[in-house]
Design a protein around this motif. Structure first.
Motif, PDB file in Angstrom:
ATOM      1  N   ARG A  65      -2.192  -1.750   5.073  1.00 32.69           N
ATOM      2  CA  ARG A  65      -1.275  -2.156   4.020  1.00 32.69           C
ATOM      3  C   ARG A  65      -0.924  -0.921   3.195  1.00 32.69           C
ATOM      4  O   ARG A  65      -1.796  -0.293   2.603  1.00 32.69           O
ATOM      5  CB  ARG A  65      -1.862  -3.231   3.108  1.00 32.69           C
ATOM      6  CG  ARG A  65      -0.821  -3.781   2.141  1.00 32.69           C
ATOM      7  CD  ARG A  65      -1.332  -4.899   1.280  1.00 32.69           C
ATOM      8  NE  ARG A  65      -2.151  -4.438   0.173  1.00 32.69           N
ATOM      9  CZ  ARG A  65      -2.389  -5.133  -0.937  1.00 32.69           C
ATOM     10  NH1 ARG A  65      -1.860  -6.330  -1.073  1.00 32.69           N
ATOM     11  NH2 ARG A  65      -3.153  -4.642  -1.880  1.00 32.69           N
ATOM     12  N   LEU A  66       0.349  -0.600   3.173  1.00 35.43           N
ATOM     13  CA  LEU A  66       0.836   0.501   2.363  1.00 35.43           C
ATOM     14  C   LEU A  66       1.277  -0.020   1.008  1.00 35.43           C
ATOM     15  O   LEU A  66       1.806  -1.129   0.896  1.00 35.43           O
ATOM     16  CB  LEU A  66       2.012   1.195   3.047  1.00 35.43           C
ATOM     17  CG  LEU A  66       1.792   1.696   4.466  1.00 35.43           C
ATOM     18  CD1 LEU A  66       3.033   2.452   4.949  1.00 35.43           C
ATOM     19  CD2 LEU A  66       0.554   2.555   4.573  1.00 35.43           C
ATOM     20  N   SER A  67       1.059   0.797   0.000  1.00 36.23           N
ATOM     21  CA  SER A  67       1.491   0.472  -1.351  1.00 36.23           C
ATOM     22  C   SER A  67       2.474   1.528  -1.835  1.00 36.23           C
ATOM     23  O   SER A  67       2.374   2.705  -1.456  1.00 36.23           O
ATOM     24  CB  SER A  67       0.301   0.412  -2.302  1.00 36.23           C
ATOM     25  OG  SER A  67      -0.622  -0.576  -1.922  1.00 36.23           O
ATOM     26  N   CYS A  68       3.384   1.100  -2.669  1.00 34.99           N
ATOM     27  CA  CYS A  68       4.346   2.011  -3.285  1.00 34.99           C
ATOM     28  C   CYS A  68       4.360   1.683  -4.770  1.00 34.99           C
ATOM     29  O   CYS A  68       4.962   0.689  -5.187  1.00 34.99           O
ATOM     30  CB  CYS A  68       5.711   1.831  -2.660  1.00 34.99           C
ATOM     31  SG  CYS A  68       7.038   2.755  -3.458  1.00 34.99           S
ATOM     32  N   ALA A  69       3.664   2.496  -5.539  1.00 36.42           N
ATOM     33  CA  ALA A  69       3.567   2.268  -6.972  1.00 36.42           C
ATOM     34  C   ALA A  69       4.747   2.915  -7.680  1.00 36.42           C
ATOM     35  O   ALA A  69       5.072   4.075  -7.433  1.00 36.42           O
ATOM     36  CB  ALA A  69       2.265   2.830  -7.500  1.00 36.42           C
ATOM     37  N   ALA A  70       5.366   2.150  -8.544  1.00 35.66           N
ATOM     38  CA  ALA A  70       6.526   2.646  -9.274  1.00 35.66           C
ATOM     39  C   ALA A  70       6.177   2.890 -10.727  1.00 35.66           C
ATOM     40  O   ALA A  70       5.407   2.142 -11.329  1.00 35.66           O
ATOM     41  CB  ALA A  70       7.666   1.650  -9.180  1.00 35.66           C
ATOM     42  N   ALA A 118      16.693  -2.632  -5.411  1.00 33.86           N
ATOM     43  CA  ALA A 118      16.516  -3.003  -4.021  1.00 33.86           C
ATOM     44  C   ALA A 118      15.632  -1.920  -3.403  1.00 33.86           C
ATOM     45  O   ALA A 118      15.760  -0.735  -3.734  1.00 33.86           O
ATOM     46  CB  ALA A 118      17.851  -3.066  -3.302  1.00 33.86           C
ATOM     47  N   MET A 119      14.728  -2.319  -2.531  1.00 31.78           N
ATOM     48  CA  MET A 119      13.727  -1.383  -2.016  1.00 31.78           C
ATOM     49  C   MET A 119      13.702  -1.391  -0.503  1.00 31.78           C
ATOM     50  O   MET A 119      14.062  -2.382   0.138  1.00 31.78           O
ATOM     51  CB  MET A 119      12.330  -1.771  -2.531  1.00 31.78           C
ATOM     52  CG  MET A 119      12.195  -1.914  -4.028  1.00 31.78           C
ATOM     53  SD  MET A 119      12.207  -0.333  -4.895  1.00 31.78           S
ATOM     54  CE  MET A 119      10.678   0.386  -4.308  1.00 31.78           C
ATOM     55  N   GLY A 120      13.222  -0.293   0.041  1.00 24.13           N
ATOM     56  CA  GLY A 120      13.103  -0.213   1.489  1.00 24.13           C
ATOM     57  C   GLY A 120      11.931   0.643   1.895  1.00 24.13           C
ATOM     58  O   GLY A 120      11.462   1.490   1.131  1.00 24.13           O
ATOM     59  N   TRP A 121      11.461   0.403   3.096  1.00 23.81           N
ATOM     60  CA  TRP A 121      10.470   1.266   3.735  1.00 23.81           C
ATOM     61  C   TRP A 121      11.148   1.936   4.938  1.00 23.81           C
ATOM     62  O   TRP A 121      11.782   1.270   5.752  1.00 23.81           O
ATOM     63  CB  TRP A 121       9.267   0.470   4.217  1.00 23.81           C
ATOM     64  CG  TRP A 121       8.322   0.047   3.141  1.00 23.81           C
ATOM     65  CD1 TRP A 121       8.271  -1.165   2.517  1.00 23.81           C
ATOM     66  CD2 TRP A 121       7.276   0.834   2.563  1.00 23.81           C
ATOM     67  NE1 TRP A 121       7.272  -1.188   1.580  1.00 23.81           N
ATOM     68  CE2 TRP A 121       6.630   0.035   1.590  1.00 23.81           C
ATOM     69  CE3 TRP A 121       6.796   2.130   2.766  1.00 23.81           C
ATOM     70  CZ2 TRP A 121       5.552   0.490   0.836  1.00 23.81           C
ATOM     71  CZ3 TRP A 121       5.732   2.584   2.017  1.00 23.81           C
ATOM     72  CH2 TRP A 121       5.115   1.771   1.064  1.00 23.81           C
ATOM     73  N   PHE A 122      10.968   3.224   5.012  1.00 22.61           N
ATOM     74  CA  PHE A 122      11.467   4.015   6.130  1.00 22.61           C
ATOM     75  C   PHE A 122      10.285   4.738   6.772  1.00 22.61           C
ATOM     76  O   PHE A 122       9.222   4.845   6.181  1.00 22.61           O
ATOM     77  CB  PHE A 122      12.482   5.055   5.641  1.00 22.61           C
ATOM     78  CG  PHE A 122      13.799   4.476   5.222  1.00 22.61           C
ATOM     79  CD1 PHE A 122      13.928   3.837   3.997  1.00 22.61           C
ATOM     80  CD2 PHE A 122      14.908   4.579   6.038  1.00 22.61           C
ATOM     81  CE1 PHE A 122      15.145   3.294   3.602  1.00 22.61           C
ATOM     82  CE2 PHE A 122      16.121   4.044   5.659  1.00 22.61           C
ATOM     83  CZ  PHE A 122      16.236   3.415   4.439  1.00 22.61           C
ATOM     84  N   TYR A 142       4.816  -3.426  -1.380  1.00 27.37           N
ATOM     85  CA  TYR A 142       3.827  -3.370  -0.317  1.00 27.37           C
ATOM     86  C   TYR A 142       4.496  -3.447   1.058  1.00 27.37           C
ATOM     87  O   TYR A 142       5.579  -4.015   1.216  1.00 27.37           O
ATOM     88  CB  TYR A 142       2.831  -4.528  -0.430  1.00 27.37           C
ATOM     89  CG  TYR A 142       2.035  -4.526  -1.704  1.00 27.37           C
ATOM     90  CD1 TYR A 142       2.371  -5.372  -2.752  1.00 27.37           C
ATOM     91  CD2 TYR A 142       0.950  -3.670  -1.863  1.00 27.37           C
ATOM     92  CE1 TYR A 142       1.652  -5.369  -3.934  1.00 27.37           C
ATOM     93  CE2 TYR A 142       0.215  -3.660  -3.044  1.00 27.37           C
ATOM     94  CZ  TYR A 142       0.574  -4.515  -4.074  1.00 27.37           C
ATOM     95  OH  TYR A 142      -0.144  -4.507  -5.241  1.00 27.37           O
ATOM     96  N   LEU A 143       3.809  -2.874   2.026  1.00 24.99           N
ATOM     97  CA  LEU A 143       4.187  -3.026   3.428  1.00 24.99           C
ATOM     98  C   LEU A 143       2.927  -3.396   4.189  1.00 24.99           C
ATOM     99  O   LEU A 143       2.031  -2.556   4.342  1.00 24.99           O
ATOM    100  CB  LEU A 143       4.800  -1.752   3.991  1.00 24.99           C
ATOM    101  CG  LEU A 143       5.169  -1.800   5.468  1.00 24.99           C
ATOM    102  CD1 LEU A 143       6.244  -2.847   5.728  1.00 24.99           C
ATOM    103  CD2 LEU A 143       5.656  -0.429   5.967  1.00 24.99           C
TER     104      LEU A 143
END
Length: 123
Positions: A19-24, A33-37, A79-80
């Protein structure tokens, strides 16, 4: 403006999960709007999954049924969840934010990026 920081990458065997996290910080993720690349060595950056401001999600065929995107507005984190990982999922994974209502499908239409986190899937 928002600052993004990914975490959660690592080495996992094929079939495993991460599980990946992206803290803002700076502004809340709900306003973007968000994305994972992801980008593998020698390859172009490719879209994996994205979510609109209204939480509509869009999955690329390569990850459909295996990856899930979500956000926790209280924690200001995207999260991803990645299940059934394959060696071809190996890449640096980036989260990105767009001021658009709908998340763009191309990387150069995003306004903010994290530094990336490495995911390596062994066979």
């Amino acid at each position: 403006q928002v600052q993004l920081a990914e975490s959660g990458g690592g080495l996992v065997q094929a079939g495993g999960s991460l599980r990946l996290s992206c803290a803002a910080s700076g502004r809340t993720v709900i306003t973007y709007a968000m994305g994972w690349f992801r980008q593998a060595p020698g390859k172009e950056r490719e879209l994996v999954i994205r979510i609109s401001r209204s939480d509509k999600t869009y999955y690329e065929d390569s990850v459909k049924g295996r990856f899930t995107i979500s956000r926790d507005n209280a924690k200001n984190t995207l999260y991803l969840q990645m299940n059934s990982l394959k060696p071809e999922d190996t890449a640096v994974y980036y989260c990105a934010a767009s001021r658009s209502w709908e998340p763009p499908a191309v990387w150069n239409e995003y306004d903010y990026w994290g530094q990336g986190t490495q995911v390596t899937v062994s066979s």
